[in-house]
Design an enzyme around this catalytic site. Structure first.
Site, PDB file in Angstrom:
ATOM      1  N   ASP A 274       0.866  -1.154   0.000  1.00  0.00           N
ATOM      2  CA  ASP A 274       0.000   0.000   0.000  1.00  0.00           C
ATOM      3  C   ASP A 274       0.918   1.224   0.000  1.00  0.00           C
ATOM      4  OD1 ASP A 274      -2.249   1.564   0.412  1.00  0.00           O
ATOM      5  OD2 ASP A 274      -1.911   1.556   2.560  1.00  0.00           O
ATOM      6  N   GLU A 520      -8.385  15.042   7.124  1.00  0.00           N
ATOM      7  CA  GLU A 520      -9.390  15.932   7.683  1.00  0.00           C
ATOM      8  C   GLU A 520      -8.798  16.797   8.781  1.00  0.00           C
ATOM      9  OE1 GLU A 520     -12.924  13.858   8.797  1.00  0.00           O
ATOM     10  OE2 GLU A 520     -13.592  13.989   6.727  1.00  0.00           O
ATOM     11  N   LYS A 586     -16.312  18.175  -0.937  1.00  0.00           N
ATOM     12  CA  LYS A 586     -14.889  18.028  -1.231  1.00  0.00           C
ATOM     13  C   LYS A 586     -14.668  16.634  -1.778  1.00  0.00           C
ATOM     14  CE  LYS A 586     -13.554  16.520   3.379  1.00  0.00           C
ATOM     15  NZ  LYS A 586     -12.717  16.746   4.536  1.00  0.00           N
ATOM     16  N   ARG A 817      -5.166   4.399  -8.323  1.00  0.00           N
ATOM     17  CA  ARG A 817      -6.621   4.489  -8.384  1.00  0.00           C
ATOM     18  C   ARG A 817      -7.264   3.113  -8.368  1.00  0.00           C
ATOM     19  NH1 ARG A 817      -7.883   9.187  -7.702  1.00  0.00           N
ATOM     20  NH2 ARG A 817      -7.470  10.971  -9.045  1.00  0.00           N
TER      21      ARG A 817
END
Lengths: 1162, 365
Positions: A274, A520, A586, A817
């Site tokens: 990852d 965030e 967003k 993606r």
């Protein structure tokens, strides 16, 4: 109404159950009432997933009877929910009231069995699942059993042993029959049965077959399985004890969750990683933003970051030293320090809290945002002026909108220090005893930074619980955890502490934010730096403080949580001043940009402006991506009252649906999310973890193919790939990104064709590369960048072969993606098509699939909770630990286990064959010339410890050498430690040794007056010596433990045998071991036979080892010789070695590669 | 529930706060010890020609003398074997072997004469040898009752099931089992024929032929002053001519502790074996135990071997520290020693040719 105490086992579906604080929830309960004014209930899921943070559960919308006690009598609705399943993150159903109104609910209203209620005086609800139907029980499938590659291979070899046993027994049976046939009359030594009859020879042979099986069954190494378990336990012990894999910061060792695949770590050929949180820190830092096409580069902030990153740790420590807090920090004192003079105590407490949270956090990283580095953003001067100007003039404008979007369009939960304190006090005044107050105090103390009281889902009102575990891809910068999902899946809240607000907001309390994703948190702190502070969030309102200290209280109408299909989240609010319904969104740039509407389409000029803004923003976004920043777009949309109402009705219907709920929710969200007005974009930096490039290079030199699978956009991913040396600037990189299958096919074919041509004629490639020398040519190979949609096309049935073929040529593959599902299917594809050992490493819930699909799954316990760790086989804290885990421990475990398994096969065959040879001299009557007990002890006591020790502790090459010469790892990849040929050689050697061990004593004693068990004693002794010394030849390094166990085993043999044959006069008929050993040991012949036999038995193996060591030393042997050199020489030799490898070995590998070898080496 | 939780929390709290104070932070950091970090000092032998050369030469140099010693010792042992099975018609025992019946009351006797070329100087051991007799057959080996032989009265009356079918013959059989039943019962007598033709019986000692431990610990007669009385309620083994208490007249060598019996009960490992029968003690230093000359062996032929094509032998052998005559071990030692020596030479050659390459490059760098 009266509540009755019931046992758990008496709880039935449909019962109303009330659970008090700190009690364990007895069944899956649909929450209908809590004592909390906001209708929430906190529960701790540590029993379920190990996450220590609190999860919030919400009363089913419309059922909260605030303040009033729960009255089940009045409940007259029907609860409809789905069948029991094991998905902890999805729960679907609705409540139908008498008036046919349906209210949907989801996982956020379900209290899970096994969890503990916290911070809520009482919670009540209706039981929906009990016992084995509960989600936690359905999840409890026991430990996952993976079989390692060696074990799989071993099992076939065990079958060979069974076959061998069968043949030996067959020989015995036939032999016995034939032997009996030779007698015309039965001699006196053939014992008839009870009635004096003799069994016919054929039948006797048939019986003998089974008798032989009993006699020779040791051939099948049952003890091997037990020993392997013991060895693996030992190996795991040493892995977890490795101080190099210990993370000081998190106080966490490497965790071995799978107990039986340690050796697979030494055979990895493909590594799938990852990106976010695995290669990078997943500590987001706000770096730049662009508003209305103007780029604000935040140079000051960048400069500060550069300085702070160095000084941060020390500063913190000094602060901590100064405060010298007492060991037991009373609650009152802590409270005082908060309530008292803030200036006086603030720094100390902050430092102390920081320290404490670090201690309390345990394995969890709560520290992500507690350091000023991440939380504090120095505002860009230009932008600040701009904001001030707009603030002064009007109360709305694109800049304000941008920052408002930053501040409210998220799922961050806010709680002030005061709010916490008040709640604590409130609890102390409540009907609860002092005890509970005490508990609360402890909670407060333990997690003052972690804000156990904060509420996270207040703003959620009657909306979905879209909780596909794949719904969140934390890779994406635009991924905001929908809080309802993530508090149970990604769990680990990222906690932001009281930030040291440099730009002090006068009169404002310290604010604590709890965000689920680091992105965030970074954004909300950025907004705060510009004065837009979110100060409160309830399910219905969100309050923002503007730079001029006015408070804006938005009514939250709906929140469209994040999912991986839409790649965006939206919040619909009503502006308090204008009363407009505004949607702030967003999301990923692609997800926003393609949905920009031409709001002002009637005015072509403005249209141009909007277009221009979009173009400029896109340019900036590309620039960010090139710099490796994670980008996010912000947009807004004004919705008319009418439109909203119409949409809201559909939305509600979708929410209460059971069938195709996800799809319907998705449709409604997509419906409203269009025609955006672009506000701007942000760039967030996610720094690379330390030593990542070195680790990747080492893994690659060890012959592993490293793939990175990320949800990020290609630009960001490629940038990271370059910076972590996954791709080299001289590499030939193919980028596959298309939406059309035909294009994809064509490109695949073209690329493959080109690769075949170039590999056929390397000269052409030199030309193609121009400046590269012939030797370094091989270093540069092919990189492949492929994005999600293209990947799914390439993996379709007709193209998959070509794709795999291409992948074999590629040194590095980067998939961008990709969805979590794609990650796992890529892993599965490579694993199955190429038949290679795969390893997947990741840190987030989105990596769970991949981790489970791979042969070895590694979880990085980082910022994103325990999901990956729970699914993994091994859990580490930093990516760099992978290097040591694989190259050192993996290699050790592999070679140790492989050697041990081989040795075990050898040992059993060698010993059992002694008995077999004897059958030729006892009429195949299955006589054992060794006492039965001694035979049992032989495997159990005398020869069991050495191989186990060998499997746990043998060390061929030291860790430092293994790390500096990763090439040594290839032994495991090609399974050189345990091949079929190795097995058969061991078996042949065993046959030879057993022949020697039998026939030298046989010829020595033949014709003499020796008794059966006197004859067996030297054989037993000889095979003990042979077996132990055989191991001694194989042992590569002798520590004290080795000496003790080896010598101990021999001593134990003699002591036990002597004691046994001294004590046992007639206890074990018919062997009569009495005094046999003593008699033998008094005979010099015994020793002469032992010495000669041992030497003859081991001579071939020893000589072979010597010859191999001299004439054709393996890389490992050369490495061992290197270790003997003084350090300076060693380094030089290592460098030479590498040079040698590069020049000499690469071309040969190249040709192998061409002949479709599954793992082309670097 | 709540109370127990409190206690738990308290613990956590205390440890947490002590960590907070900075005193003794309890970390999960592994101990940095040599054992746990796998850094124990270790001896790491590398097997190359250079390092193991001495071992091969040493083994060679030790083994060859041992082998020569063994070979010489074995050759010095004098041994003579007389077969008396009586398979050929020319053999004196032919008649006996053919007219055999377990129950015949009149013993069949045959006499064999042989010539000893060399005198046997030291004590001479007299063996009887059987061939093709599988005393190691699994069911045969099992067919005995050790506790009965150890004098246990219960086992005497009720022998172990292992003895079937030689367990009861109306009365319990003592000693029970197939081994005892098939006991060797030929009698061998040896006579020296003087040059003047007189037949001098050679004294054969029948004590000390069994293991001391067997005679004194493992085998015991059942308690009782009179053996005949003790064995009164038992039957003799089917094939025996005499009951067990009549094996010898000497009470120290009668019953279960009869040494011939004990020797037989120690089952042989291989189908061709010998068992010690008698010892001929050296009388004095002046005369050899068995001088050169003519001897006759008188056999009371009781034991049948024809059914399994067995052979019976009488063996006279002197004995050394290495037991009986067996040249194998000496030859094996010499051979292995030579091979090791040869390998040593080969390795020396290899070491000179190839080993230096590694070393020199090691050093030069």
């Amino acid at each position: 109404m009266r509540l009755v105490k019931r046992r758990w086992k008496d709880v039935r579906v449909g019962d109303f159950v009330r659970v008090l604080s700190n009690q364990i929830i007895p069944a899956d309960i649909l929450l209908l009432h809590t004592s909390d004014p906001n209708g929430v209930c906190h529960m701790e899921t540590a029993n379920l997933d190990g996450e220590t943070n609190l999860k919030q559960r919400r009363v089913v919308p419309g059922f909260s009877t605030l303040g009033k006690p729960f009255q089940p009598q009045t409940f007259s609705s029907t609860v409809v929910c789905e069948n029991p399943n094991n998905n902890l993150n999805v729960f679907k159903g609705y409540v139908e009231r008498p008036d046919k109104r349906r209210t949907g609910f989801g996982i956020d209203s379900l209290l899970l069995r096994g969890c503990t209620v916290r911070n809520t005086d009482d919670a009540a609800g209706i039981v929906v699942y009990t016992g084995h139907e509960t989600k936690s029980m359905l999840n409890n499938s026991g430990p996952r059993y993976k079989r390692s590659k060696i074990e799989r291979k071993m099992n076939t070899d065990v079958l060979f042993c069974v076959l061998l046993l069968f043949f030996m027994c067959l020989i015995g049976a036939l032999g016995h029959s034939i032997w009996l046939e030779t007698f015309t009359t039965m001699p006196s030594y053939i014992v008839p049965d009870r009635n004096g009859n003799y069994t016919p020879s054929v039948l006797a042979g048939f019986y003998m077959f089974f008798t032989m099986i009993i006699l020779l069954q040791v051939m099948i190494p049952v003890s091997l399985y037990v020993s392997i378990e013991l060895v693996k336990m030992g190996q795991i012990f040493f892995i977890t004890q490795d101080v190099e894999l210990y993370d000081e910061e998190l106080d966490s060792r490497v965790q071995c969750r799978a107990l039986n695949i340690t050796e697979d770590l030494g055979q990895i050929q493909y590594v799938f990683s990852d990106k976010t949180g695995t290669l990078t820190e997943n500590k987001m830092v706000f770096r730049r933003c662009t508003i209305l096409g103007t780029e604000y580069c935040h140079d000051e902030n960048a400069a500060r970051l550069a300085v702070v990153s160095g000084a941060n740790e020390e500063e913190e420590d000094t602060l901590y030293q100064q405060t010298k807090l007492p060991p037991l920090f009373p609650l009152e004192e802590l409270q005082d320090s908060h309530t008292g003079d803030k200036n006086h105590a603030n720094t100390q407490v902050t430092a102390a809290n920081r320290r404490r949270s670090r201690v309390a956090a345990g394995a969890q990283s709560d520290m992500a945002f507690s350091t000023p580095l991440e939380t504090v953003v120095v505002p860009d001067r230009k932008l600040m002026l701009e904001v001030d100007r707009q603030m002064a003039s009007i109360l709305c404008g694109p800049y304000l909108d941008f920052f408002l979007a930053l501040a409210i369009c998220n799922t961050v939960v806010v709680s002030t220090v005061t709010a916490q304190r008040e709640r604590v006090k409130g609890r102390s005044n409540s009907a609860y005893s002092g005890g509970s107050f005490h508990i609360m105090g402890q909670w407060f103390r333990k997690g003052s930074l972690r804000n156990v009281f904060s509420s996270m889902k207040f703003f959620k009102r009657g909306e979905d619980t879209l909780a596909d575990p794949f719904a969140k891809d934390e890779d994406e910068p635009d991924m905001f955890h929908s809080s309802d999902v993530s508090d149970s899946t990604t769990g680990q809240k990222v906690i932001s502490s009281e930030s040291e607000v440099k730009r002090s907001l006068s009169g404002t309390e310290e604010v604590c934010y709890e965000a689920h994703s680091p992105d965030e948190a970074a954004l909300i702190h950025a907004a705060k730096a510009y004065g837009f502070t979110m100060v409160e969030r309830t399910p219905y309102y969100v309050t923002v403080k503007l730079p001029d200290d006015t408070l804006l209280k938005f009514e939250v109408l709906d929140v469209l949580t994040f999912d991986s299909t839409r790649r965006r989240m939206s919040i619909i609010v009503r502006h308090p001043h204008t009363n407009e319904i505004i949607m702030y969104t967003k999301g990923a740039d692609s997800a926003i940009m393609e949905r920009l509407g031409n709001v002002f389409s009637d005015m072509s000029q403005v249209d141009n402006v909007a277009k221009q803004i979009a173009v400029k923003t896109q340019k900036d976004l590309d620039m960010y991506a090139r710099d490796g920043l994670r980008t996010l777009c912000f947009a807004k949309k004004v919705i008319s009252e009418k439109e909203f109402k119409a949409w809201f009705a559909i939305r509600q219907e979708a929410l209460s649906a059971i069938d195709e709920k996800e799809e319907r929710l998705l449709d409604t969200a997509t419906y409203i999310e269009n025609n955006f007005t672009l506000l701007g974009a942000t760039g967030i930096e996610d720094r690379l973890q330390e030593s990542v490039p070195e680790t990747i290079q080492a893994l690659r030199r060890a012959g592993m193919q490293v793939w990175v699978l990320t949800g990020d956009k290609p630009e960001t991913a490629i940038n990271i790939a370059y910076s972590c040396k996954l791709l080299d600037h001289e590499d030939l990189v193919f980028t596959f990104s298309t939406n059309r299958k035909s294009v994809c096919k064509m490109r695949l074919e073209d690329t493959l064709g080109e690769l075949r041509r170039s590999s056929l004629s390397p000269g052409a490639e030199v030309q193609f590369r121009g400046n590269n020398s012939a030797f370094t040519l091989m270093e540069h190979s092919i990189g492949l960048v492929i994005d999600g949609p293209t990947l799914s096309m390439a993996m379709s049935d007709d193209l998959v072969e070509q794709f795999v073929e291409l992948c074999k040529h590629c040194r590095a593959v980067l998939c961008c993606r990709v969805t979590p599902l794609q990650k796992s299917s890529v892993v599965k594809l490579i694993r199955q098509k190429l038949r290679v050992m795969t390893l997947a490493i990741g840190d987030g819930a989105n990596d769970v699939n991949m981790i489970q699909a791979a042969d070895v799954g590694i979880g990085v316990s980082g910022q994103e909770g325990m999901q990956a760790v729970m699914a993994s086989d091994f859990a580490i804290t930093r990516f760099k630990h992978l290097q040591r885990l694989l190259l050192v421990h993996g290699h050790w475990c592999y070679s140790r286990l492989a050697n041990m398994v081989i040795y075990f096969f050898y040992k059993n065959v060698a010993y059992v064959n002694l008995l077999f040879w004897y059958q030729f001299y006892c009429g195949f009557s299955a006589t054992a010339m060794i006492d039965y007990w001694l035979m049992i002890f032989f495997n159990l006591l005398f020869t069991s410890a050495p191989p186990i020790m060998f499997g746990i502790m043998d060390k061929e090459v030291s860790d430092s050498t293994l790390l500096s010469l990763p090439e040594l790892y290839k032994k495991g990849q090609h399974s050189e430690g345990y091949k079929r040929s190795t097995f058969w050689i061991a078996i042949l050697d065993a046959f030879y040794q057993s022949l020697v061990c039998f026939f030298i004593p046989y010829w020595t004693y033949n014709g003499s007056d020796i008794g059966i068990f006197s004859f067996g004693t030297p054989m037993n002794t000889v095979s003990l010596f042979t077996i132990i010394l055989h191991l001694a030849i194989e042992i590569k390094s002798w520590t004290v433990v080795h000496w003790v166990i080896m010598i101990g085993s021999v001593l134990v043999y003699f002591i036990v045998t002597l004691a046994y044959s001294a004590i046992c006069t007639s206890c074990n008929p018919p062997s009569n071991p009495y005094w046999i050993m003593h008699k033998q040991m008094a005979d010099p012949m015994f020793y002469l036979v032992c010495i000669l036999t041992t030497v003859v038995a081991l001579l071939p193996r020893y000589t072979l080892h010597v010859l191999r060591g001299t004439l054709a030393p393996s890389p490992h042997l050369s490495a061992r010789q290197l270790e003997r050199l003084p350090p300076s020489h060693r380094e030089q030799r290592i460098r030479e070695w590498r040079g040698l490898r590069d020049t000499c070995i690469s071309p040969s590998l190249r040709s192998q590669e061409h002949s479709s070898s599954p793992c082309p080496s670097a | 529930m709540a109370a127990s939780y409190n206690a738990k929390e308290e613990d956590g709290h205390l440890s947490g706060s002590s960590g907070l104070g900075g005193t003794a932070i309890r970390t999960r950091k592994p101990d940095n010890t040599a054992f746990k970090q796998q850094r124990l000092p270790a001896w790491q032998p590398i097997l190359t020609a250079g390092t193991v050369l001495p071992a091969f030469f040493v083994i060679g140099l030790i083994f060859i003398p041992i082998g020569i010693g063994l070979f010489v010792t074995s050759n010095n042992i004098k041994e003579i074997e007389i077969e008396y099975t009586g398979t050929e018609t020319s053999s004196p025992c032919f008649n006996c072997s053919h007219n055999f019946s377990w129950n015949s009351t009149t013993p069949c006797k045959c006499v064999l004469s042989f010539f000893l070329d060399q005198p046997f100087e030291s004590n001479v051991f007299m063996y009887y040898g059987l061939s093709n007799f599988y005393q190691n057959h699994r069911r045969y080996v099992k067919s005995r009752d050790d506790s009965q032989l150890n004098g246990d009265l219960n086992s005497l009356k009720d022998p172990s099931k292992e003895c079937e079918p030689y367990r009861f013959n109306e009365k319990p059989i003592a000693p029970c089992g197939a081994i005892a039943n098939s006991m060797f019962n030929d009698t061998l007598d040896l006579f020296y024929i003087d040059p003047n033709g007189t037949k001098n019986p050679i004294p054969l000692i029948k004590k000390g032929i069994a293991w001391w431990t067997d005679k004194h610990v493992k085998f015991r007669n059942p308690a009782g002053s009179n053996l005949t009385a003790v064995f009164r309620d038992t039957a003799k083994p089917v094939n025996w001519l005499k009951p067990v208490y009549e094996l010898d007249t000497d009470s120290e060598n009668n019953g279960f502790i009869n040494e011939d019996f004990i020797v037989w009960m120690r089952t042989a490992a291989l189908p061709t074996f010998r068992k010690l029968y008698r010892i001929i003690q050296k009388k004095n230093n002046m005369t050899p135990t068995l001088p050169r000359g003519n001897y006759t062996l008188e056999v009371t032929y009781n034991y049948p071997v024809r059914s399994f094509e067995g052979r019976k032998r009488m063996i006279l052998s002197t004995i050394s520290w290495m037991g009986g005559k067996n040249p194998f071990l000496g030859i094996a030692y010499i051979t292995v020693g030579s091979i090791c020596f040869f390998l040593g030479v080969v390795l020396l050659f290899i070491h000179h040719k190839y080993g230096n390459r590694n070393n020199s490059s090691d050093i030069s760098n």
